[in-house]
Design a protein around this motif. Structure first.
Motif, PDB file in Angstrom:
ATOM      1  N   VAL A  74       0.835  -1.197   0.000  1.00 22.52           N
ATOM      2  CA  VAL A  74       0.000   0.000   0.000  1.00 22.52           C
ATOM      3  C   VAL A  74       0.880   1.261   0.000  1.00 22.52           C
ATOM      4  CG1 VAL A  74      -1.666   1.366   1.314  1.00 22.52           C
ATOM      5  CG2 VAL A  74      -1.992  -1.097   1.104  1.00 22.52           C
ATOM      6  N   ALA A  75       1.904   1.262   0.846  1.00 22.48           N
ATOM      7  CA  ALA A  75       2.822   2.404   0.892  1.00 22.48           C
ATOM      8  C   ALA A  75       3.496   2.610  -0.462  1.00 22.48           C
ATOM      9  CB  ALA A  75       3.866   2.184   1.979  1.00 22.48           C
TER      10      ALA A  75
ATOM     11  N   THR B 138       0.973  10.705   1.872  1.00 19.88           N
ATOM     12  CA  THR B 138       0.220   9.523   2.296  1.00 19.88           C
ATOM     13  C   THR B 138       1.131   8.312   2.376  1.00 19.88           C
ATOM     14  OG1 THR B 138      -1.767  10.414   1.241  1.00 19.88           O
ATOM     15  CG2 THR B 138      -1.790   8.085   1.817  1.00 19.88           C
ATOM     16  N   ALA B 139       2.053   8.200   1.434  1.00 19.44           N
ATOM     17  CA  ALA B 139       3.005   7.079   1.460  1.00 19.44           C
ATOM     18  C   ALA B 139       3.816   7.104   2.750  1.00 19.44           C
ATOM     19  CB  ALA B 139       3.936   7.153   0.254  1.00 19.44           C
ATOM     20  N   SER B 140       4.258   8.286   3.151  1.00 23.10           N
ATOM     21  CA  SER B 140       5.054   8.387   4.389  1.00 23.10           C
ATOM     22  C   SER B 140       4.237   7.954   5.598  1.00 23.10           C
ATOM     23  CB  SER B 140       5.562   9.822   4.582  1.00 23.10           C
ATOM     24  OG  SER B 140       4.509  10.709   4.909  1.00 23.10           O
TER      25      SER B 140
ATOM     26  N   MET C 282      12.445   5.120   3.689  1.00 24.69           N
ATOM     27  CA  MET C 282      11.429   5.659   2.799  1.00 24.69           C
ATOM     28  C   MET C 282      10.627   6.789   3.437  1.00 24.69           C
ATOM     29  SD  MET C 282      11.860   4.288  -0.068  1.00 24.69           S
ATOM     30  CE  MET C 282      10.384   4.912  -0.879  1.00 24.69           C
ATOM     31  N   ILE C 283      10.487   6.775   4.750  1.00 29.94           N
ATOM     32  CA  ILE C 283       9.805   7.893   5.426  1.00 29.94           C
ATOM     33  C   ILE C 283      10.536   9.196   5.107  1.00 29.94           C
ATOM     34  CG2 ILE C 283       9.279   8.947   7.661  1.00 29.94           C
ATOM     35  CD1 ILE C 283       8.911   6.037   8.722  1.00 29.94           C
TER      36      ILE C 283
ATOM     37  N   TYR D   5       9.466  12.467   2.478  1.00 28.34           N
ATOM     38  CA  TYR D   5       9.530  13.885   2.851  1.00 28.34           C
ATOM     39  C   TYR D   5      10.434  14.652   1.887  1.00 28.34           C
ATOM     40  CZ  TYR D   5       7.145  13.277   7.358  1.00 28.34           C
ATOM     41  OH  TYR D   5       6.223  13.044   8.343  1.00 28.34           O
ATOM     42  N   TYR D   6      11.526  14.012   1.494  1.00 26.65           N
ATOM     43  CA  TYR D   6      12.449  14.641   0.542  1.00 26.65           C
ATOM     44  C   TYR D   6      11.745  14.930  -0.783  1.00 26.65           C
ATOM     45  CZ  TYR D   6      15.963  14.684  -3.184  1.00 26.65           C
ATOM     46  OH  TYR D   6      16.683  15.002  -4.304  1.00 26.65           O
ATOM     47  N   LEU D   7      11.015  13.947  -1.293  1.00 28.81           N
ATOM     48  CA  LEU D   7      10.312  14.124  -2.559  1.00 28.81           C
ATOM     49  C   LEU D   7       9.190  15.151  -2.443  1.00 28.81           C
ATOM     50  CD1 LEU D   7      10.070  10.406  -3.756  1.00 28.81           C
ATOM     51  CD2 LEU D   7      11.579  12.191  -4.660  1.00 28.81           C
ATOM     52  N   ASP D   8       8.683  15.335  -1.240  1.00 27.47           N
ATOM     53  CA  ASP D   8       7.588  16.282  -0.996  1.00 27.47           C
ATOM     54  C   ASP D   8       8.105  17.689  -0.677  1.00 27.47           C
ATOM     55  OD1 ASP D   8       4.788  16.251  -1.154  1.00 27.47           O
ATOM     56  OD2 ASP D   8       4.575  16.353   1.021  1.00 27.47           O
ATOM     57  N   SER D   9       9.422  17.830  -0.611  1.00 28.88           N
ATOM     58  CA  SER D   9      10.020  19.119  -0.269  1.00 28.88           C
ATOM     59  C   SER D   9       9.827  20.121  -1.409  1.00 28.88           C
ATOM     60  CB  SER D   9      11.512  18.937   0.022  1.00 28.88           C
ATOM     61  OG  SER D   9      12.139  20.177   0.218  1.00 28.88           O
ATOM     62  N   PRO D  10       9.240  21.293  -1.127  1.00 28.54           N
ATOM     63  CA  PRO D  10       8.930  22.256  -2.188  1.00 28.54           C
ATOM     64  C   PRO D  10      10.103  23.182  -2.509  1.00 28.54           C
ATOM     65  CG  PRO D  10       8.105  23.080  -0.120  1.00 28.54           C
ATOM     66  CD  PRO D  10       8.739  21.751   0.183  1.00 28.54           C
TER      67      PRO D  10
END
Length: 266
Positions: A72-73, A84-86, A108-109, A113-118
């Protein structure tokens, strides 16, 4: 690349949709689980995720529940829903703290967060969360194969935070004496950035802002503090060239030094 008639593609698509709708209505959890994995492996993460969600309750408390949560993750990762994955990776770590995917999940947590960093101009909560999570991973699992990459990502995120501080300092500098002494604010902002991120690639740029700001304070100073501020500028210049003798801002730094020396000599 092989081309198919539009009608053929349409028929296949309709058949696929029909098969998927039948799966959703089915009570066969084993079939749904098997098909979910097939969808996942084909990169159809949305359908895979829906089917995984549908069988979660059926497998709760079984050995398959652990693998299912991991799927699911990963499905949310495939959909680029990194937040949501985190959350699912964190749920996995809480539920199965000693299981086979726990080290991967901890990594992966932070990676989510890294991939979600703006962009650096926006709120950096995700960036700070990425640093904290990845640092925790490195500290707990120093021998893990992802440690080198985690350290690289940590450095990258710290540079992003340093760049945000650089932009703040540059903004203060550009404001000058508008509604107050913004040059002093620029110095403080740049010094704090250097203190917090001493190894940043923006170190020279931050140091140059300090030198420029001190020079501008001297240029626009009242007479009583004129010499003091020019002397501070000269001291700052020596600190700057000592660290960056061949830096990209050397010419500008030398100009500031020459102008400051003229005043001090006079």
């Amino acid at each position: 690349m092989k081309k198919y008639p539009i009608l053929f593609v349409l028929v296949i698509t309709l058949f696929s949709c029909s098969e998927y709708q039948k799966l959703l209505k089915s009570d066969d959890a084993e079939l749904k689980y098997a098909r979910a994995i097939e969808y996942f492996e084909k990169g159809d993460y949305m359908r895979a995720n829906t089917l995984f969600d549908e069988v979660t309750a059926y497998y709760r408390g079984t050995e398959r529940s652990e693998t299912l949560l991991n799927y699911v993750a990963r499905s949310y990762m495939g959909q680029k829903d990194y937040f949501t994955a985190s959350e699912y990776y964190k749920a996995y770590v809480r539920t199965y703290p000693k299981s086979k995917y726990v080290q991967e999940s901890k990594y992966m947590i932070g990676y989510c967060y890294y991939l979600d960093s703006p962009d650096a101009r926006l709120d950096q909560t995700s960036t700070k969360n990425a640093i904290d999570a990845l640092q925790e991973f490195v500290d707990i699992y120093p021998e893990n194969e992802h440690v080198a990459e985690a350290n690289r990502l940590i450095d990258e995120m710290k540079d992003k935070l340093a760049y945000k501080e650089y932009m703040n300092a540059r903004l203060y500098y550009n404001l000058g004496n508008y509604l107050g002494n913004n040059y002093l604010s620029a110095v403080i902002a740049a010094q704090n950035a250097l203190k917090n991120y001493p190894s940043t690639k923006y170190r020279e740029d931050l140091s140059m802002i300090i030198l420029e700001s001190k020079y501008q304070q001297a240029v626009q100073s009242i007479q009583e503090r004129l010499m003091e501020r020019y002397m501070e500028t000269i001291d700052e210049y020596y600190s700057f060239i000592n660290e960056f003798p061949d830096g990209k801002h050397r010419r500008q730094a030398d100009r500031i030094f020459r102008e400051s020396k003229k005043i001090v000599k006079d």
